[in-house]
Motif scaffolding. Sequence first.
Motif: not given
Length: 111
Positions: A24-42
């Motif tokens: 997840l990034t802001r419009a200026d491409r600065s990072p907000v968060a990263e993650g990976v989907t879990d076993d339920d795809g969430r």
Amino acid sequence: MPHLTTHVLDATTGTPARGVGLQLTRADRSPVAEGVTDDDGRAGLGPDRLDAGDYTLTFATGEHFAAKGVASFYPAVSITFSVEVAGDGTSPHYHVPLLLSPFAYSTYRGS
């Protein structure tokens, strides 16, 4: 609960897409968060509240299919959306689901 959640479904198998990398990034491409989907795809990303503005949620779809030995067309799917904050500082929860196949995808504003 984070202000932004997602759910990725693999339409070719009819199952949740596990282990899809997210950024997840802001419009200026600065990072907000990263993650990976879990076993339920969430996954939930970001802080408890996002500021008003435009954001891009990028799904590492090519890596997902490559790990399964499946050829695909999209190395990544990026969805840009706007977060609105009311005058009183409140904002609804944002849910951005992705229905995925190797050669197509669909998304919508979830609840």
